[in-house]
Design a protein around this motif. Structure first.
Motif, PDB file in Angstrom:
ATOM      1  N   PRO A  71       0.821  -1.210   0.000  1.00 49.14           N
ATOM      2  CA  PRO A  71       0.000   0.000   0.000  1.00 49.14           C
ATOM      3  C   PRO A  71       0.860   1.268   0.000  1.00 49.14           C
ATOM      4  CG  PRO A  71       0.259  -0.733   2.249  1.00 49.14           C
ATOM      5  CD  PRO A  71       1.030  -1.706   1.382  1.00 49.14           C
ATOM      6  N   PRO A  72       0.237   2.432  -0.278  1.00 53.73           N
ATOM      7  CA  PRO A  72       0.951   3.703  -0.113  1.00 53.73           C
ATOM      8  C   PRO A  72       1.187   3.970   1.373  1.00 53.73           C
ATOM      9  CG  PRO A  72      -1.358   4.097  -0.643  1.00 53.73           C
ATOM     10  CD  PRO A  72      -1.156   2.615  -0.707  1.00 53.73           C
ATOM     11  N   HIS A  73       2.306   4.638   1.678  1.00 55.27           N
ATOM     12  CA  HIS A  73       2.652   4.854   3.092  1.00 55.27           C
ATOM     13  C   HIS A  73       3.301   6.221   3.281  1.00 55.27           C
ATOM     14  CE1 HIS A  73       6.790   3.829   1.983  1.00 55.27           C
ATOM     15  NE2 HIS A  73       6.347   2.706   1.457  1.00 55.27           N
ATOM     16  N   ILE A  74       3.633   6.534   4.526  1.00 48.13           N
ATOM     17  CA  ILE A  74       4.171   7.859   4.826  1.00 48.13           C
ATOM     18  C   ILE A  74       5.506   8.114   4.149  1.00 48.13           C
ATOM     19  CG2 ILE A  74       2.908   8.132   6.988  1.00 48.13           C
ATOM     20  CD1 ILE A  74       5.763   7.628   8.329  1.00 48.13           C
ATOM     21  N   GLY A  75       6.263   7.057   3.859  1.00 48.93           N
ATOM     22  CA  GLY A  75       7.520   7.240   3.130  1.00 48.93           C
ATOM     23  C   GLY A  75       7.279   7.862   1.769  1.00 48.93           C
ATOM     24  N   GLN A 109      -7.717  -1.075  -6.573  1.00 57.43           N
ATOM     25  CA  GLN A 109      -7.623  -0.868  -5.127  1.00 57.43           C
ATOM     26  C   GLN A 109      -6.380  -0.053  -4.783  1.00 57.43           C
ATOM     27  OE1 GLN A 109      -7.850  -5.087  -4.239  1.00 57.43           O
ATOM     28  NE2 GLN A 109      -9.808  -4.793  -3.181  1.00 57.43           N
ATOM     29  N   ARG A 110      -5.275  -0.315  -5.473  1.00 56.80           N
ATOM     30  CA  ARG A 110      -4.056   0.468  -5.243  1.00 56.80           C
ATOM     31  C   ARG A 110      -4.268   1.919  -5.662  1.00 56.80           C
ATOM     32  NH1 ARG A 110      -0.295  -0.711  -8.334  1.00 56.80           N
ATOM     33  NH2 ARG A 110      -1.187  -2.303  -9.691  1.00 56.80           N
ATOM     34  N   LEU A 111      -5.011   2.111  -6.748  1.00 57.48           N
ATOM     35  CA  LEU A 111      -5.331   3.468  -7.202  1.00 57.48           C
ATOM     36  C   LEU A 111      -6.185   4.189  -6.157  1.00 57.48           C
ATOM     37  CD1 LEU A 111      -5.128   5.474  -9.635  1.00 57.48           C
ATOM     38  CD2 LEU A 111      -7.282   4.493 -10.441  1.00 57.48           C
ATOM     39  N   GLU A 112      -7.189   3.496  -5.636  1.00 59.37           N
ATOM     40  CA  GLU A 112      -8.070   4.089  -4.628  1.00 59.37           C
ATOM     41  C   GLU A 112      -7.300   4.395  -3.337  1.00 59.37           C
ATOM     42  OE1 GLU A 112     -11.292   5.886  -3.095  1.00 59.37           O
ATOM     43  OE2 GLU A 112     -11.073   5.194  -5.159  1.00 59.37           O
ATOM     44  N   MET A 113      -6.439   3.476  -2.906  1.00 60.99           N
ATOM     45  CA  MET A 113      -5.636   3.727  -1.701  1.00 60.99           C
ATOM     46  C   MET A 113      -4.736   4.942  -1.887  1.00 60.99           C
ATOM     47  SD  MET A 113      -4.454   0.078  -0.054  1.00 60.99           S
ATOM     48  CE  MET A 113      -3.877  -0.705  -1.550  1.00 60.99           C
ATOM     49  N   THR A 114      -4.184   5.087  -3.091  1.00 55.53           N
ATOM     50  CA  THR A 114      -3.302   6.224  -3.365  1.00 55.53           C
ATOM     51  C   THR A 114      -4.090   7.522  -3.307  1.00 55.53           C
ATOM     52  OG1 THR A 114      -1.957   4.758  -4.755  1.00 55.53           O
ATOM     53  CG2 THR A 114      -1.556   7.122  -4.953  1.00 55.53           C
ATOM     54  N   LYS A 115      -5.308   7.525  -3.845  1.00 52.53           N
ATOM     55  CA  LYS A 115      -6.161   8.715  -3.765  1.00 52.53           C
ATOM     56  C   LYS A 115      -6.442   9.069  -2.306  1.00 52.53           C
ATOM     57  CE  LYS A 115      -8.542   8.049  -8.177  1.00 52.53           C
ATOM     58  NZ  LYS A 115      -9.801   7.623  -8.828  1.00 52.53           N
ATOM     59  N   LEU A 116      -6.722   8.055  -1.490  1.00 51.70           N
ATOM     60  CA  LEU A 116      -6.987   8.293  -0.067  1.00 51.70           C
ATOM     61  C   LEU A 116      -5.747   8.834   0.638  1.00 51.70           C
ATOM     62  CD1 LEU A 116      -9.057   5.070   0.701  1.00 51.70           C
ATOM     63  CD2 LEU A 116      -9.936   7.421   0.672  1.00 51.70           C
ATOM     64  N   VAL A 141      -6.318   5.099   4.467  1.00 51.55           N
ATOM     65  CA  VAL A 141      -5.836   3.908   3.753  1.00 51.55           C
ATOM     66  C   VAL A 141      -5.996   2.678   4.640  1.00 51.55           C
ATOM     67  CG1 VAL A 141      -3.839   2.826   2.635  1.00 51.55           C
ATOM     68  CG2 VAL A 141      -4.231   5.279   2.366  1.00 51.55           C
ATOM     69  N   ILE A 142      -5.704   2.809   5.924  1.00 45.35           N
ATOM     70  CA  ILE A 142      -5.884   1.684   6.856  1.00 45.35           C
ATOM     71  C   ILE A 142      -7.346   1.248   6.871  1.00 45.35           C
ATOM     72  CG2 ILE A 142      -5.795   0.964   9.283  1.00 45.35           C
ATOM     73  CD1 ILE A 142      -3.334   2.792   9.612  1.00 45.35           C
ATOM     74  N   ARG A 143      -8.264   2.226   6.908  1.00 48.69           N
ATOM     75  CA  ARG A 143      -9.696   1.890   6.899  1.00 48.69           C
ATOM     76  C   ARG A 143     -10.072   1.134   5.624  1.00 48.69           C
ATOM     77  NH1 ARG A 143     -10.078   6.893   9.551  1.00 48.69           N
ATOM     78  NH2 ARG A 143     -10.457   8.044   7.612  1.00 48.69           N
ATOM     79  N   PHE A 144      -9.562   1.593   4.482  1.00 49.01           N
ATOM     80  CA  PHE A 144      -9.854   0.940   3.202  1.00 49.01           C
ATOM     81  C   PHE A 144      -9.313  -0.489   3.194  1.00 49.01           C
ATOM     82  CE2 PHE A 144      -8.872  -0.176  -1.199  1.00 49.01           C
ATOM     83  CZ  PHE A 144     -10.058   0.131  -1.845  1.00 49.01           C
ATOM     84  N   GLY A 187     -10.491  -6.090   3.186  1.00 48.29           N
ATOM     85  CA  GLY A 187      -9.843  -7.342   3.603  1.00 48.29           C
ATOM     86  C   GLY A 187      -8.539  -7.616   2.882  1.00 48.29           C
ATOM     87  N   LEU A 188      -7.775  -6.556   2.615  1.00 46.87           N
ATOM     88  CA  LEU A 188      -6.538  -6.702   1.856  1.00 46.87           C
ATOM     89  C   LEU A 188      -5.415  -7.270   2.707  1.00 46.87           C
ATOM     90  CD1 LEU A 188      -6.550  -3.359  -0.178  1.00 46.87           C
ATOM     91  CD2 LEU A 188      -7.140  -5.659  -0.973  1.00 46.87           C
ATOM     92  N   TYR A 189      -4.532  -7.977   2.028  1.00 50.70           N
ATOM     93  CA  TYR A 189      -3.289  -8.526   2.579  1.00 50.70           C
ATOM     94  C   TYR A 189      -3.531  -9.606   3.626  1.00 50.70           C
ATOM     95  CZ  TYR A 189      -2.001  -4.152   0.367  1.00 50.70           C
ATOM     96  OH  TYR A 189      -1.878  -3.108  -0.514  1.00 50.70           O
ATOM     97  N   GLU A 190      -4.756 -10.100   3.693  1.00 54.65           N
ATOM     98  CA  GLU A 190      -5.032 -11.219   4.605  1.00 54.65           C
ATOM     99  C   GLU A 190      -4.834 -12.530   3.838  1.00 54.65           C
ATOM    100  OE1 GLU A 190      -9.047 -10.579   5.782  1.00 54.65           O
ATOM    101  OE2 GLU A 190      -8.596  -8.794   6.954  1.00 54.65           O
ATOM    102  N   GLY A 191      -4.257 -13.508   4.487  1.00 46.64           N
ATOM    103  CA  GLY A 191      -4.111 -14.823   3.888  1.00 46.64           C
ATOM    104  C   GLY A 191      -3.207 -14.839   2.667  1.00 46.64           C
TER     105      GLY A 191
END
Length: 195
Positions: free
Chosen positions: A16-20, A58-65, A180-183, A188-192
């Motif tokens: 995911p996108p992050h503070i870095g 989903q990566r696009l949406e997370m980046t927007k968030l 992004v954490i909420r999304f 249910g990303l990155y589970e399993g």
């Protein structure tokens, strides 16, 4: 005649996108005097997609968030919308055609500077855009192509580390923006994930 717009492009998987990512973007925007930073998620990650990974939309949406709330940050969806493997040289051709009044800079980390010679059509690309480099822990940031280095605070953080923490049910608070954490939780990303 109006002044040309100075646009920095920060490409990546953002999985995911992050503070870095945000620190790099703001540091480069400020140090290089850019008008805007565009975060540009790629369509197909350079590695094999794993079960439980985020889809391109989903990566696009997370980046927007992640960039919401900063008027200097936007998201460029061109590679996700095009689909398939994206080459920076071709993408920049499309952006330059679409926006002839903009001067584009492509932001890369020190590890990418060392690999620029392997990029598709790199000799043509360096004629189209300027490269702005940021130091990365553990990289020499040296290569044979012209890169303007800017000094910004460094953080040793990667999306890989964050996916591992999320998979293990550990906290990523203050490392990933709250929306992004909420999304991630809602989707249910990155589970399993399988290694």
């Amino acid at each position: 005649m109006s002044e040309r717009k100075k646009v920095g492009i920060l490409g990546g998987t953002f999985n995911p996108p992050h503070i870095g990512h945000l620190m790099i973007a703001e540091g480069v925007r400020d140090a290089a005097g850019l008008d805007e930073i565009r975060f540009m998620p790629n369509a197909i990650p350079p590695h094999k997609v794993k079960e439980g990974d985020a889809e391109p939309w989903q990566r696009l949406e997370m980046t927007k968030l992640a960039v919401g709330g900063n008027p200097s940050f936007t998201v460029e969806p061109i590679e996700v919308e095009s689909g398939g493997v994206s080459y920076t040289s071709r993408t920049m051709d499309l952006l330059l055609e679409r926006e002839p009044g903009s001067d584009f800079s492509f932001i890369i980390g020190g590890d990418s500077i060392e690999q620029l010679h392997t990029w598709h059509d790199i000799d043509a690309l360096v004629e189209k855009v300027a490269f702005i480099g940021v130091p990365r822990p553990g990289s020499s940031a040296s290569g044979r192509y012209p890169v303007r280095m800017v000094s910004i605070p460094q953080i040793d953080l990667s999306s890989t580390i964050l996916r591992q923490k999320l998979e293990a049910g550990r906290s990523v608070r203050y490392l990933v923006p709250d929306p992004v954490i909420r999304f991630i939780r809602e989707e249910g990303l990155y589970e399993g994930r399988t290694s």
